[in-house]
Scaffold this motif. Structure first.
Motif, mmCIF file in Angstrom:
data_model
loop_
_atom_site.group_PDB
_atom_site.id
_atom_site.type_symbol
_atom_site.label_atom_id
_atom_site.label_comp_id
_atom_site.label_asym_id
_atom_site.label_seq_id
_atom_site.Cartn_x
_atom_site.Cartn_y
_atom_site.Cartn_z
ATOM 1 N N LEU A 167 0.914 4.250 -9.670
ATOM 2 C CA LEU A 167 0.849 5.569 -8.978
ATOM 3 C C LEU A 167 0.614 5.682 -7.595
ATOM 4 C CD1 LEU A 167 -1.046 7.372 -12.286
ATOM 5 C CD2 LEU A 167 1.254 8.063 -11.360
ATOM 6 N N ARG A 168 -0.337 4.866 -7.329
ATOM 7 C CA ARG A 168 -0.777 4.730 -5.897
ATOM 8 C C ARG A 168 0.531 4.149 -4.859
ATOM 9 N NH1 ARG A 168 -6.170 1.253 -6.454
ATOM 10 N NH2 ARG A 168 -7.609 3.031 -6.839
ATOM 11 N N LYS A 169 1.357 3.346 -5.457
ATOM 12 C CA LYS A 169 2.423 2.898 -4.649
ATOM 13 C C LYS A 169 3.568 4.135 -4.664
ATOM 14 C CE LYS A 169 5.738 -0.920 -4.328
ATOM 15 N NZ LYS A 169 6.207 -1.991 -4.935
ATOM 16 N N GLU A 170 3.750 4.818 -5.855
ATOM 17 C CA GLU A 170 4.540 5.847 -6.023
ATOM 18 C C GLU A 170 4.404 7.018 -5.093
ATOM 19 O OE1 GLU A 170 7.937 6.268 -7.833
ATOM 20 O OE2 GLU A 170 7.472 3.921 -7.210
ATOM 21 N N LEU A 171 2.936 7.231 -5.236
ATOM 22 C CA LEU A 171 2.629 8.691 -4.288
ATOM 23 C C LEU A 171 2.603 8.313 -2.744
ATOM 24 C CD1 LEU A 171 -0.514 9.570 -6.728
ATOM 25 C CD2 LEU A 171 1.542 11.045 -6.007
ATOM 26 N N GLU A 172 2.403 7.052 -2.454
ATOM 27 C CA GLU A 172 2.447 6.728 -0.950
ATOM 28 C C GLU A 172 3.874 6.908 -0.653
ATOM 29 O OE1 GLU A 172 0.618 3.887 2.378
ATOM 30 O OE2 GLU A 172 0.050 3.862 0.268
ATOM 31 N N LYS A 173 4.816 6.240 -1.434
ATOM 32 C CA LYS A 173 6.254 6.572 -0.990
ATOM 33 C C LYS A 173 6.718 7.877 -0.894
ATOM 34 C CE LYS A 173 9.594 6.094 -4.135
ATOM 35 N NZ LYS A 173 10.435 5.812 -5.165
ATOM 36 N N TYR A 174 6.181 8.780 -1.933
ATOM 37 C CA TYR A 174 6.723 10.135 -1.748
ATOM 38 C C TYR A 174 5.941 10.736 -0.683
ATOM 39 C CZ TYR A 174 8.151 9.448 -6.854
ATOM 40 O OH TYR A 174 8.466 8.920 -7.891
ATOM 41 N N SER A 175 4.984 10.506 -0.112
ATOM 42 C CA SER A 175 4.321 10.988 0.956
ATOM 43 C C SER A 175 5.017 10.576 2.269
ATOM 44 C CB SER A 175 2.647 10.654 1.228
ATOM 45 O OG SER A 175 1.870 11.273 0.340
ATOM 46 N N ILE A 176 5.583 9.652 2.217
ATOM 47 C CA ILE A 176 6.241 9.095 3.585
ATOM 48 C C ILE A 176 7.697 9.704 3.606
ATOM 49 C CG2 ILE A 176 7.606 7.096 4.273
ATOM 50 C CD1 ILE A 176 5.425 5.593 3.343
ATOM 51 N N GLU A 177 8.103 9.938 2.252
ATOM 52 C CA GLU A 177 9.471 10.586 2.225
ATOM 53 C C GLU A 177 9.263 12.101 2.792
ATOM 54 O OE1 GLU A 177 11.496 8.704 -1.684
ATOM 55 O OE2 GLU A 177 10.510 10.598 -1.965
ATOM 56 N N TYR A 178 8.148 12.763 2.515
ATOM 57 C CA TYR A 178 7.856 14.231 2.757
ATOM 58 C C TYR A 178 7.460 14.467 3.983
ATOM 59 C CZ TYR A 178 6.080 18.846 2.010
ATOM 60 O OH TYR A 178 5.907 20.268 2.279
ATOM 61 N N GLU A 209 -3.865 -4.876 8.687
ATOM 62 C CA GLU A 209 -4.021 -6.385 8.300
ATOM 63 C C GLU A 209 -3.423 -6.474 7.126
ATOM 64 O OE1 GLU A 209 -4.671 -8.529 10.600
ATOM 65 O OE2 GLU A 209 -6.241 -7.635 12.235
ATOM 66 N N ASN A 210 -2.589 -7.405 6.996
ATOM 67 C CA ASN A 210 -2.048 -7.782 5.687
ATOM 68 C C ASN A 210 -1.360 -6.716 4.939
ATOM 69 O OD1 ASN A 210 -3.057 -10.670 5.797
ATOM 70 N ND2 ASN A 210 -5.054 -9.772 5.070
ATOM 71 N N GLY A 211 -0.766 -5.810 5.967
ATOM 72 C CA GLY A 211 -0.229 -4.643 5.337
ATOM 73 C C GLY A 211 -1.080 -3.435 4.937
ATOM 74 N N SER A 212 -2.269 -3.591 5.160
ATOM 75 C CA SER A 212 -2.902 -2.366 4.930
ATOM 76 C C SER A 212 -3.608 -1.827 6.148
ATOM 77 C CB SER A 212 -4.304 -2.633 3.749
ATOM 78 O OG SER A 212 -3.437 -3.108 2.403
ATOM 79 N N PHE A 213 -4.045 -0.602 6.066
ATOM 80 C CA PHE A 213 -4.705 0.184 6.994
ATOM 81 C C PHE A 213 -6.149 -0.414 7.144
ATOM 82 C CE2 PHE A 213 -7.742 3.609 8.064
ATOM 83 C CZ PHE A 213 -7.187 4.149 9.357
ATOM 84 N N VAL A 214 -6.722 -0.436 8.301
ATOM 85 C CA VAL A 214 -7.944 -1.076 8.583
ATOM 86 C C VAL A 214 -8.843 -0.138 9.277
ATOM 87 C CG1 VAL A 214 -9.478 -2.930 9.711
ATOM 88 C CG2 VAL A 214 -7.283 -3.647 8.680
ATOM 89 N N ARG A 215 -8.168 0.526 10.404
ATOM 90 C CA ARG A 215 -9.281 1.210 11.345
ATOM 91 C C ARG A 215 -8.450 2.232 12.204
ATOM 92 N NH1 ARG A 215 -11.380 -2.895 13.502
ATOM 93 N NH2 ARG A 215 -13.072 -3.102 12.174
ATOM 94 N N ILE A 233 1.741 -0.627 5.203
ATOM 95 C CA ILE A 233 2.841 -0.844 5.715
ATOM 96 C C ILE A 233 3.830 -2.046 5.137
ATOM 97 C CG2 ILE A 233 2.461 0.295 7.802
ATOM 98 C CD1 ILE A 233 1.916 -2.254 9.147
ATOM 99 N N PRO A 234 5.064 -2.235 5.283
ATOM 100 C CA PRO A 234 5.859 -3.429 4.925
ATOM 101 C C PRO A 234 5.722 -4.845 5.887
ATOM 102 C CG PRO A 234 7.188 -1.539 5.581
ATOM 103 C CD PRO A 234 6.053 -1.293 5.690
ATOM 104 N N GLU A 235 4.453 -4.872 6.386
ATOM 105 C CA GLU A 235 4.529 -5.951 7.545
ATOM 106 C C GLU A 235 2.797 -6.472 7.253
ATOM 107 O OE1 GLU A 235 4.612 -8.806 9.408
ATOM 108 O OE2 GLU A 235 6.274 -7.635 9.881
ATOM 109 N N SER A 261 10.709 1.696 11.272
ATOM 110 C CA SER A 261 11.024 1.023 10.003
ATOM 111 C C SER A 261 9.728 0.999 9.306
ATOM 112 C CB SER A 261 11.797 -0.200 10.539
ATOM 113 O OG SER A 261 10.981 -1.186 11.093
ATOM 114 N N LEU A 262 8.530 0.731 9.820
ATOM 115 C CA LEU A 262 7.270 0.540 9.344
ATOM 116 C C LEU A 262 6.596 1.736 8.715
ATOM 117 C CD1 LEU A 262 5.617 -2.192 11.615
ATOM 118 C CD2 LEU A 262 6.717 -2.549 9.487
ATOM 119 N N ASN A 263 7.373 2.791 8.723
ATOM 120 C CA ASN A 263 7.099 4.131 8.145
ATOM 121 C C ASN A 263 6.043 4.794 9.111
ATOM 122 O OD1 ASN A 263 8.723 3.931 5.933
ATOM 123 N ND2 ASN A 263 7.184 2.672 5.007
#
Length: 665
Positions: free
Chosen positions: A10-21, A122-128, A155-157, A240-242
């Motif tokens: 659900l977390r992955k899907e909801l984040e994808k939907y938020s980026i789309e919107y 870092e490692n694809g996740s928001f830190v600060r 992010i995909p990086e 491309s990194l959203n």
């Protein structure tokens, strides 16, 4: 799928939907479906607290209450930009770059009227998320930034990523916020930038979430780690990194192309859903950017073109008079509502009779209106050629519109005054001023509350504020007055008794005595009693206290009603003494200093107070006698004038360093 895996899905899907919107404006599910999945996620997370993730989509809407903001040092300085104001200055900038760089290209982007911000992953996740601050040190505002739906939490990086951009309040969000403020009888925000900055500094992130902020990202701080060669490539990579990147930019090769693009954006500026106050022009090549480098203040490879003050035409419907706390009469223009620089304007101050006559303003005139400094509405002129015979010359009143007393114009002043001490308008305005943030700071006694308590008969003079507790039971019988709010109001009134003498003096509303003069008097005399005994000669001998101010002070304290007021305030326990503040010697001692632009490390009042404690005379205008101009972001005509006059300028970063040096010495 077990519940733990369902949470991750659900977390992955909801984040994808938020980026789309929110980023791409292209949703693939309905709002109802998104809300259903969010509710499911929140229910599952409540059942599985061990699965807590600060970056979960659910945390964006729950919010948290913070104790404060941690200071964070930037890995590399966040610079401010220099300004250009016309075609010739752009051409000069371009020629200077072309003198150092071959085959030059520029990227021209929108300059947002918001708050500069840095995001770290870092490692694809928001830190600060860190504010610009003074460019070297900012504040960690991550909890509030998470409430902005367009900012990705993943992010995909997986490598370290830092992007920089601007948090802003969309025009629609700004209008909705001010509508709520109005309904709640709270002060309206002057513009979207102030509203955005205030929202990001809310300790309750739930409040920030309700403000519906957004952001654009335009600078990939560590782009070279990814082999990115140009600013255009950096924008594409961030997208491309959203990250939300504004498509309104253009690569240009010369001044003509830059100017044409700027004009095209300026034409559509009012139709954009966000505020911009100019355009940023920067070298496209990142290696050329590094070659040119930066001064201690600004990058050599970029500059900002500032749009000229926006002028519009509207109709002058009426001129109405207000009476201030000192009895000063102020004429105000009632305008047919018109949108200027992001807000709807329906009124403007006309200052005095001379201004009305010099601009030949008539009721029903079409007038030109602008925002001075993009903030304060100002009537520039009437449009005489559009007069059709329906215009009526304005006759300035001879009597106070509130109490009917004859108005007086004092010698050497442009304003008229109502000199009736008992004028109801003066009474209410004097209490509003006394309770204001800059004076006694009784924040539970706002303008509307004081007016209402005056109508109830509970507040008829400043001293009545400190007897309001005697009416507690009567207040509780009034509609809208609950026990909790009444007790809080009485508590803040009691707390105000501890305010410094300088603020009490300012709150008394002595003519000619502003905050600065009040601070000088409190520091010089140290007590109310000593000041009350001072004569004109003694007062004039004090630096920055002139003969008119001195005479006004003596007359104020000679008045028996004012003497009784002071005695009553003493008996009620208000602080009447002030320890003398030592002025630290510094490079600002006995220098005239002007502040301009938006300061991010201090508020304008804090910076002014610091300078005065370092012995400076802080002025509002630049002249040949000015010693320093300290500038923040979006500095305008004052900075330009200082440069033209050869006056020394100092960035906010340099100012902060000077303050730290002075305080540590």
């Amino acid at each position: 799928m077990n519940e733990e895996n369902r949470i991750l899905f659900l977390r992955k899907e909801l984040e994808k939907y938020s980026i789309e919107y929110y980023v791409y404006d292209n949703p693939s599910v309905s709002d109802q479906e998104y809300d259903r999945l969010m509710q499911e996620l929140m229910t599952l997370e409540e059942k599985h607290p061990e699965m807590y993730d600060a970056n979960s989509p659910s945390q964006r809407i729950i919010g948290q209450v913070l104790e404060g903001f941690e200071k964070v040092r930037h890995d590399s300085q966040m610079l401010s930009l220099g300004n250009v104001f016309n075609y010739e200055e752009i051409e000069e900038f371009v020629n200077r770059i072309q003198g150092s760089v071959k085959d030059v290209e520029f990227v021209v982007e929108c300059k947002y009227d918001g708050l500069a911000m840095s995001l770290i992953y870092e490692n694809g996740s928001f830190v600060r998320a860190v504010t610009r601050g003074d460019g070297l040190v900012g504040e960690d505002v991550s909890a509030n930034i998470k409430t902005i739906q367009s900012i990705p939490m993943h992010i995909p990086e997986r490598r370290h990523v830092e992007v920089r951009g601007e948090v802003y309040m969309p025009k629609k969000s700004f209008e909705e916020l001010n509508e709520r403020q109005k309904k709640n009888n709270q002060a309206l925000f002057a513009n979207p930038r102030n509203a955005a900055a205030g929202s990001i500094r809310q300790l309750d992130s739930g409040v920030c979430a309700s403000r519906k902020l957004d952001a654009y990202w335009y600078y990939f701080q560590n782009a070279q780690d990814f082999g990115i060669l140009t600013q255009q490539e950096a924008l594409d990579r961030m997208r491309s990194l959203n990250f939300k990147v504004n498509p309104l930019y253009k690569v240009c090769k010369n001044t003509k192309e830059i100017w044409e693009f700027i004009q095209s954006i300026q034409e559509k500026r009012n139709d954009l859903p966000y505020e911009i106050d100019g355009m940023v022009i920067k070298l496209n090549s990142l290696s050329d950017q590094r070659t040119l480098g930066s001064t201690a203040k600004v990058p050599r490879y970029a500059t900002a073109y500032k749009f000229p003050a926006e002028r519009v035409q509207t109709r002058l419907l009426d001129i109405v008079i207000t009476v201030g706390r000192t009895g000063k009469i102020t004429p105000n223009a009632v305008l047919e509502p018109v949108r200027i620089a992001g807000t709807t304007v329906s009124a403007a101050q006309l200052h005095n009779e001379d201004m009305i006559l010099s601009k030949d303003l008539r009721i029903n005139d079409i007038v030109v209106v602008q925002k001075a400094g993009e903030i304060i509405p100002e009537v520039v002129s009437s449009v005489k050629e559009r007069r059709d015979g329906s215009q009526v010359p304005y006759v300035y009143p001879t009597h106070c519109p509130v109490c009917g007393s004859r108005l007086v114009r004092l010698e050497g002043e442009a304003a008229h005054y109502c000199i009736n001490q008992d004028c109801p308008a003066r009474v209410v305005e004097s209490m509003i001023h006394f309770a204001s943030r800059d004076a006694m700071d009784i924040d539970t006694l706002g303008d509307k509350k004081i007016e209402q308590l005056h109508e109830f008969g509970f507040l008829n003079s400043i001293e009545d504020i400190y007897f309001l507790h005697e009416h507690r039971e009567e207040l509780l019988e009034k509609r809208g007055y609950q026990k909790k709010s009444v007790d809080k109001m009485l508590e803040t009134i009691e707390t105000s008794k501890k305010q410094p003498l300088a603020l009490l003096l300012y709150g008394l509303g002595i003519r000619q005595v502003g905050k600065k003069a009040a601070a000088i008097l409190a520091n010089y005399f140290g007590s109310m009693d000593a000041l009350m005994k001072a004569d004109v000669d003694t007062l004039v001998s004090i630096n920055d206290i002139g003969p008119i101010t001195a005479q006004s002070i003596v007359e104020f304290f000679k008045d028996e009603s004012n003497q009784k007021l002071i005695q009553t305030l003493k008996e009620q326990g208000l602080n009447m003494i002030q320890e003398k503040q030592e002025i630290k010697a510094s490079r600002f001692t006995n220098k005239t200093v002007v502040l301009t632009g938006t300061l991010e490390h201090y508020t304008r009042n804090e910076a002014k107070e610091i300078l005065e404690n370092l012995g400076a005379n802080v002025s509002g205008s630049v002249s040949k006698k000015t010693d320093y101009v300290i500038y923040g972001t979006a500095a305008g005509s004052k900075l330009t004038k200082a440069q033209n006059l050869g006056v020394a300028t100092m960035s906010e970063e340099e100012f902060v360093e000077e303050v730290e040096n002075a305080q540590s010495s």
